[in-house]
Design a protein around this motif. Structure first.
Motif, PDB file in Angstrom:
ATOM      1  N   ALA A 252     -53.352  71.225  73.400  1.00 61.63           N
ATOM      2  CA  ALA A 252     -53.225  71.365  74.850  1.00 61.63           C
ATOM      3  C   ALA A 252     -53.125  69.990  75.485  1.00 61.63           C
ATOM      4  N   GLY A 253     -52.521  69.938  76.665  1.00 65.15           N
ATOM      5  CA  GLY A 253     -52.433  68.670  77.385  1.00 65.15           C
ATOM      6  C   GLY A 253     -51.116  68.542  78.116  1.00 65.15           C
ATOM      7  N   ASP A 254     -51.042  67.538  78.977  1.00 67.18           N
ATOM      8  CA  ASP A 254     -49.848  67.336  79.786  1.00 67.18           C
ATOM      9  C   ASP A 254     -48.734  66.609  79.046  1.00 67.18           C
ATOM     10  N   ALA A 255     -49.058  65.927  77.941  1.00 69.69           N
ATOM     11  CA  ALA A 255     -48.039  65.187  77.193  1.00 69.69           C
ATOM     12  C   ALA A 255     -47.119  66.166  76.467  1.00 69.69           C
ATOM     13  N   LEU A 256     -45.807  65.977  76.603  1.00 73.04           N
ATOM     14  CA  LEU A 256     -44.858  66.865  75.936  1.00 73.04           C
ATOM     15  C   LEU A 256     -44.877  66.647  74.434  1.00 73.04           C
ATOM     16  N   PHE A 257     -44.838  65.368  74.005  1.00 75.86           N
ATOM     17  CA  PHE A 257     -44.843  65.039  72.580  1.00 75.86           C
ATOM     18  C   PHE A 257     -46.259  64.749  72.105  1.00 75.86           C
ATOM     19  N   PRO A 258     -46.637  65.229  70.935  1.00 75.58           N
ATOM     20  CA  PRO A 258     -47.891  64.772  70.339  1.00 75.58           C
ATOM     21  C   PRO A 258     -47.702  63.367  69.771  1.00 75.58           C
ATOM     22  N   PRO A 259     -48.783  62.675  69.413  1.00 75.34           N
ATOM     23  CA  PRO A 259     -48.640  61.325  68.844  1.00 75.34           C
ATOM     24  C   PRO A 259     -47.879  61.357  67.517  1.00 75.34           C
ATOM     25  N   GLY A 289     -34.495  69.914  85.846  1.00 77.51           N
ATOM     26  CA  GLY A 289     -34.392  69.682  84.404  1.00 77.51           C
ATOM     27  C   GLY A 289     -35.401  68.690  83.880  1.00 77.51           C
ATOM     28  N   THR A 290     -36.610  68.683  84.464  1.00 73.54           N
ATOM     29  CA  THR A 290     -37.613  67.672  84.117  1.00 73.54           C
ATOM     30  C   THR A 290     -38.022  67.736  82.650  1.00 73.54           C
ATOM     31  N   MET A 291     -38.281  68.948  82.147  1.00 70.61           N
ATOM     32  CA  MET A 291     -38.712  69.083  80.750  1.00 70.61           C
ATOM     33  C   MET A 291     -37.574  68.721  79.803  1.00 70.61           C
ATOM     34  N   LEU A 292     -36.365  69.146  80.137  1.00 71.88           N
ATOM     35  CA  LEU A 292     -35.208  68.797  79.306  1.00 71.88           C
ATOM     36  C   LEU A 292     -35.041  67.289  79.228  1.00 71.88           C
ATOM     37  N   ASP A 293     -35.121  66.607  80.363  1.00 69.43           N
ATOM     38  CA  ASP A 293     -34.976  65.150  80.378  1.00 69.43           C
ATOM     39  C   ASP A 293     -36.068  64.473  79.556  1.00 69.43           C
ATOM     40  N   ALA A 294     -37.302  64.967  79.673  1.00 71.03           N
ATOM     41  CA  ALA A 294     -38.410  64.367  78.923  1.00 71.03           C
ATOM     42  C   ALA A 294     -38.203  64.531  77.422  1.00 71.03           C
ATOM     43  N   PHE A 295     -37.699  65.686  77.021  1.00 74.78           N
ATOM     44  CA  PHE A 295     -37.425  65.905  75.600  1.00 74.78           C
ATOM     45  C   PHE A 295     -36.342  64.954  75.101  1.00 74.78           C
ATOM     46  N   LEU A 296     -35.233  64.862  75.820  1.00 70.97           N
ATOM     47  CA  LEU A 296     -34.120  64.038  75.361  1.00 70.97           C
ATOM     48  C   LEU A 296     -34.475  62.554  75.339  1.00 70.97           C
ATOM     49  N   THR A 297     -35.120  62.069  76.386  1.00 72.76           N
ATOM     50  CA  THR A 297     -35.428  60.633  76.446  1.00 72.76           C
ATOM     51  C   THR A 297     -36.503  60.231  75.446  1.00 72.76           C
ATOM     52  N   GLY A 298     -37.357  61.161  75.055  1.00 78.91           N
ATOM     53  CA  GLY A 298     -38.427  60.819  74.114  1.00 78.91           C
ATOM     54  C   GLY A 298     -38.126  61.149  72.673  1.00 78.91           C
ATOM     55  N   LEU A 299     -37.036  61.884  72.425  1.00 79.10           N
ATOM     56  CA  LEU A 299     -36.802  62.408  71.080  1.00 79.10           C
ATOM     57  C   LEU A 299     -36.611  61.323  70.030  1.00 79.10           C
ATOM     58  N   ALA A 300     -35.705  60.377  70.260  1.00 74.52           N
ATOM     59  CA  ALA A 300     -35.382  59.384  69.224  1.00 74.52           C
ATOM     60  C   ALA A 300     -36.621  58.632  68.753  1.00 74.52           C
ATOM     61  N   ALA A 301     -37.524  58.340  69.674  1.00 70.87           N
ATOM     62  CA  ALA A 301     -38.729  57.588  69.314  1.00 70.87           C
ATOM     63  C   ALA A 301     -39.723  58.417  68.519  1.00 70.87           C
ATOM     64  N   HIS A 302     -39.527  59.727  68.459  1.00 64.36           N
ATOM     65  CA  HIS A 302     -40.482  60.594  67.759  1.00 64.36           C
ATOM     66  C   HIS A 302     -39.889  61.223  66.500  1.00 64.36           C
ATOM     67  N   LEU A 303     -38.708  60.731  66.063  1.00 70.67           N
ATOM     68  CA  LEU A 303     -38.099  61.268  64.854  1.00 70.67           C
ATOM     69  C   LEU A 303     -38.327  60.342  63.670  1.00 70.67           C
ATOM     70  N   LEU A 304     -38.669  60.924  62.530  1.00 69.37           N
ATOM     71  CA  LEU A 304     -38.685  60.188  61.277  1.00 69.37           C
ATOM     72  C   LEU A 304     -37.246  59.942  60.821  1.00 69.37           C
ATOM     73  N   ALA A 334     -26.761  59.235  76.677  1.00 69.03           N
ATOM     74  CA  ALA A 334     -27.618  58.321  77.421  1.00 69.03           C
ATOM     75  C   ALA A 334     -28.978  58.162  76.759  1.00 69.03           C
ATOM     76  N   ALA A 335     -29.422  59.197  76.032  1.00 63.78           N
ATOM     77  CA  ALA A 335     -30.715  59.137  75.354  1.00 63.78           C
ATOM     78  C   ALA A 335     -30.601  58.562  73.949  1.00 63.78           C
ATOM     79  N   GLY A 336     -29.415  58.118  73.549  1.00 60.99           N
ATOM     80  CA  GLY A 336     -29.239  57.557  72.211  1.00 60.99           C
ATOM     81  C   GLY A 336     -29.241  58.615  71.127  1.00 60.99           C
TER      82      GLY A 336
END
Length: 398
Positions: A252-259, A289-304, A334-336
């Motif tokens: 639970a929490g406000d952060a979309l991505f876990p660590p 589209g706030t959740m969509l934008d958060a997913f796209l902008t944060g995705l590359a940094a959270h992928l192995l 734009a999100a790489g």
């Protein structure tokens, strides 16, 4: 805590005002019973007067249906464009909710509905509202019927063929009744790191259905997130029922991505970039589209390395003119991110083939897609297959 006040003869009464849709406390309340006809009830409700019901429970339900028919007679006229049709339909739905929401019923402190022939609703209310409060309350009958319907869905569950099991949605949590998006996640090829033990993230998990699908497909560890406490409780209950608590962690929490990073990140955000009119609509509408934008902008940094992000979305917003054609692809760039592949399927719900639906043209053209996204700077481990043709197979049982 907000309070509603009304008079019954010479007696003055006060109760706690309970609403899940954000309805304001009615300023004017009159008593109503079996002697009130639908025309009078509809007129008063349209004028902003709330009706506190004191008669028979089943008669109240019939009155609500009759009021609804009167509201529906004033359906919006034909719109010049799909976008205009969407906004007209939203306004009409909002008006309908406000008018019908003014037929009220009293609840005891223990959630007893003190009306003739009323069912025992205590378990359903406790599931939706939490433990009983020390004071009586007043609620909209229309909202209360939604609570009772949610209780039935929670008890019965929703059949998910991809799991060969049932998912049990809780009140206020988006139900996986549109199974095509689940089927996409069940048939998309897993990225190599995920099939070899790498973890997966499920963002905005809701009922947990996609986490369960990934776990059943062999993903050893899934971390699922949601900022809705009802969704967190629902997903945990479903994982326990399916025997997947050892594989799926619900956070639970406000952060979309876990660590950390994952081999696979799955996100099925609300499909329409519009403002929800209540908390219960947050599974459908994503303001700007706030959740969509958060997913796209944060995705590359959270992928192995070699990992993928799966974005599961309908293109209904494009057909309604709420998102420009090509806007999604520009957002990827734009999100790489780059598109490794895409799987498509057509909707199977009834409204997609209903010519009477005000949004029929857009719904008939709708396609739901699973976009397999990778970080643009990372080489693919294997060639990406071309996009699959939309799945035109009939719905189960059709």
């Amino acid at each position: 805590m907000r309070w509603i006040h009304w008079s019954d003869g010479d007696a003055e009464h006060t109760a706690r005002w309970h609403t899940e849709s954000g309805m304001p406390v009615p300023r004017q309340v009159v008593m109503a019973d079996d002697r009130m006809n639908a025309s009078t009830a509809h007129r008063l409700a349209c004028e902003g007067t709330a009706l506190l019901w004191q008669g028979d429970y089943h008669q109240a339900r019939q009155l609500l249906q009759a009021m609804g028919r009167r509201v529906d007679r004033k359906a919006p006229s034909a719109a010049p464009s799909p976008t205009a049709a969407f906004h007209l339909q939203r306004r009409a739905s909002g008006h309908r909710a406000r008018v019908l929401g003014r037929l009220l019923v009293p609840l005891g402190a223990d959630y007893t509905l003190a009306l003739r022939r009323a069912p025992d609703i205590r378990a359903a209310c406790e599931e939706a509202y939490g433990p009983p409060r020390p004071t009586p309350s007043v609620v909209s009958l229309r909202e209360l019927l939604g609570v009772l319907g949610a209780h039935q869905w929670r008890t019965k569950g929703v059949d998910v063929p991809a799991l060969d099991a049932r998912i049990h949605p809780h009140y206020g949590v988006f139900s996986p009744v549109r199974g095509e998006y689940v089927d996409l996640a069940a048939r998309a090829p897993l990225p190599r790191p995920a099939s070899h033990g790498g973890p997966a993230f499920d963002l905005g998990t809701g009922t947990g259905v996609l986490s369960a699908v990934l776990a059943r497909r062999g993903v050893r560890r899934v971390v699922a997130t949601d900022n809705n406490p009802r969704a967190v409780a629902c997903a945990r209950a479903n994982m326990s029922r399916l025997g997947l608590t050892g594989q799926v962690e619900i956070t639970a929490g406000d952060a979309l991505f876990p660590p950390g990073r994952a081999a696979l990140v799955v996100c099925n955000p609300p499909w329409l970039p519009a403002k929800p009119s209540s908390a219960l609509e947050q599974g459908v509408y994503d303001p700007k589209g706030t959740m969509l934008d958060a997913f796209l902008t944060g995705l590359a940094a959270h992928l192995l390395p070699g990992g993928e992000g799966w974005l599961i979305m309908s293109d209904l917003a494009e057909h309604l003119g709420l998102r420009a054609p090509g806007e999604l692809g520009s957002a990827f760039a734009a999100a790489g991110l780059r598109v490794a592949a895409r799987l498509d399927t057509l909707p199977r719900h009834a409204r997609a083939s209903d010519p009477e639906d005000p949004l029929h043209a857009a719904r008939a053209a709708e396609v739901t897609s699973l976009w397999r996204l990778t970080a643009a700077g990372r080489p693919e481990r294997s060639p990406a297959p071309p996009p699959a043709a939309p799945d035109r197979s009939p719905a189960p049982g059709s």
